[in-house]
Design a protein around this motif. Sequence first.
Motif, short mmCIF file in Angstrom:
data_model
loop_
_atom_site.label_atom_id
_atom_site.label_comp_id
_atom_site.label_asym_id
_atom_site.label_seq_id
_atom_site.Cartn_x
_atom_site.Cartn_y
_atom_site.Cartn_z
N LEU A 1 0.83 -1.20 0.00
CA LEU A 1 0.00 0.00 0.00
C LEU A 1 0.87 1.26 0.00
N ALA A 2 1.94 1.26 0.80
CA ALA A 2 2.81 2.43 0.85
C ALA A 2 3.49 2.67 -0.50
N ARG A 3 3.94 1.61 -1.16
CA ARG A 3 4.59 1.77 -2.46
C ARG A 3 3.61 2.24 -3.53
N TRP A 4 2.35 1.86 -3.37
CA TRP A 4 1.32 2.21 -4.34
C TRP A 4 0.90 3.67 -4.19
N ILE A 5 0.76 4.13 -2.94
CA ILE A 5 0.20 5.46 -2.69
C ILE A 5 1.27 6.54 -2.62
N VAL A 6 2.34 6.30 -1.88
CA VAL A 6 3.34 7.34 -1.64
C VAL A 6 4.43 7.24 -2.70
N VAL A 7 4.38 8.13 -3.68
CA VAL A 7 5.33 8.11 -4.80
C VAL A 7 6.07 9.43 -4.95
N SER A 8 5.68 10.45 -4.21
CA SER A 8 6.30 11.77 -4.34
C SER A 8 7.51 11.89 -3.42
N PRO A 9 8.41 12.83 -3.70
CA PRO A 9 9.60 13.02 -2.86
C PRO A 9 9.22 13.42 -1.44
N ALA A 10 9.92 12.85 -0.46
CA ALA A 10 9.66 13.20 0.94
C ALA A 10 9.93 14.68 1.17
N GLY A 11 9.10 15.29 2.02
CA GLY A 11 9.24 16.70 2.32
C GLY A 11 8.42 17.60 1.42
N SER A 12 7.83 17.04 0.37
CA SER A 12 7.02 17.84 -0.55
C SER A 12 5.57 17.87 -0.08
N THR A 13 4.81 18.81 -0.65
CA THR A 13 3.39 18.89 -0.33
C THR A 13 2.66 17.62 -0.75
N ALA A 14 3.00 17.11 -1.94
CA ALA A 14 2.35 15.89 -2.43
C ALA A 14 2.66 14.70 -1.53
N PHE A 15 3.89 14.62 -1.01
CA PHE A 15 4.27 13.53 -0.09
C PHE A 15 3.36 13.54 1.14
N ASN A 16 3.15 14.70 1.73
CA ASN A 16 2.29 14.79 2.91
C ASN A 16 0.86 14.39 2.60
N GLU A 17 0.36 14.84 1.45
CA GLU A 17 -1.01 14.48 1.07
C GLU A 17 -1.13 12.98 0.86
N GLU A 18 -0.13 12.38 0.23
CA GLU A 18 -0.15 10.93 0.03
C GLU A 18 -0.01 10.19 1.35
N LEU A 19 0.78 10.73 2.27
CA LEU A 19 0.93 10.12 3.59
C LEU A 19 -0.41 10.14 4.33
N GLY A 20 -1.16 11.22 4.19
CA GLY A 20 -2.49 11.29 4.81
C GLY A 20 -3.43 10.25 4.22
N ARG A 21 -3.41 10.10 2.89
CA ARG A 21 -4.26 9.08 2.26
C ARG A 21 -3.84 7.68 2.69
N LEU A 22 -2.53 7.46 2.81
CA LEU A 22 -2.05 6.14 3.25
C LEU A 22 -2.56 5.82 4.64
N THR A 23 -2.52 6.79 5.54
CA THR A 23 -2.98 6.57 6.91
C THR A 23 -4.46 6.23 6.93
N LEU A 24 -5.26 6.95 6.16
CA LEU A 24 -6.71 6.70 6.14
C LEU A 24 -7.03 5.34 5.51
N MET A 25 -6.34 5.01 4.43
CA MET A 25 -6.67 3.77 3.71
C MET A 25 -6.14 2.53 4.41
N SER A 26 -5.11 2.68 5.23
CA SER A 26 -4.52 1.51 5.88
C SER A 26 -5.48 0.85 6.85
N TYR A 27 -6.40 1.63 7.42
CA TYR A 27 -7.31 1.04 8.40
C TYR A 27 -8.36 0.14 7.75
#
Length: 232
Positions: free
Chosen positions: A168-194
């Motif tokens: 799931l992490a490899r599928w959702i989080v594809v943007s460089p760490a520290g970027s706005t897109a990375f944070n948005e993807e991290l939020g989606r990962l957290t919500l979808m993991s449950y």
Amino acid sequence: MTTPPRKPASPLTEVLIAVIVPSIILMQLSGPEDLGPVNALLLALAFPLGWGARDLWLQRRLNPFAVLGLVSIGLTGGIGLLELDAFWLAVKEAAIPGLIGLAVIGSTWTRYPLIRTVLYHPRLIDVERVQAQLLLRGAQAEFEARLQRATWMLGATFFFSATMNFILARWIVVSPAGSTAFNEELGRLTLMSYPMIAIPATLMMLLVLYYIGRAIHQLTGLKLSECLQTAQ
């Protein structure tokens, strides 16, 4: 005069503070016109970190699973702030449940198997009553063998979570760490993991509990409903 024990927070409150609020912060406030990726990540991490510290302070005891949760949060923040490759986020997501699974399996060769802490525990099951019936019927050895199988099944649930976390992490989080897109993807990962990981893993754990209950019934004649502490 002793202070009465504090009532634990409801699961809804736990999920709201530790999961939903941080995810919304990451997805909605990471843009440069808002908090920015670094400040949004720090604010999001403050909620589960503060909640875990509060729970640790009120309970006055060290819970190994709570410690693993805090380590997970710290690693997530470190990956974002140090701008490491997103691959390491996937490794971290898989490492925590994977290590728990190894600990569960490895504990079978110690004096304190974790199956007795997680599922076959006096707070959940009337262990004394079960053991008395096993002794009466001479079925202790067979029951220990069943507990051994249940331990491997419990370990498998954590290995399942580790594998799904990585995918799931490899599928959702594809943007460089520290970027706005990375944070948005991290939020989606957290919500979808449950819904995609936690719920299936919980169902698998309930199957392990059912397996233990079936073993108790076959070897002692007691139904699981008669052995659960809530039934008393």
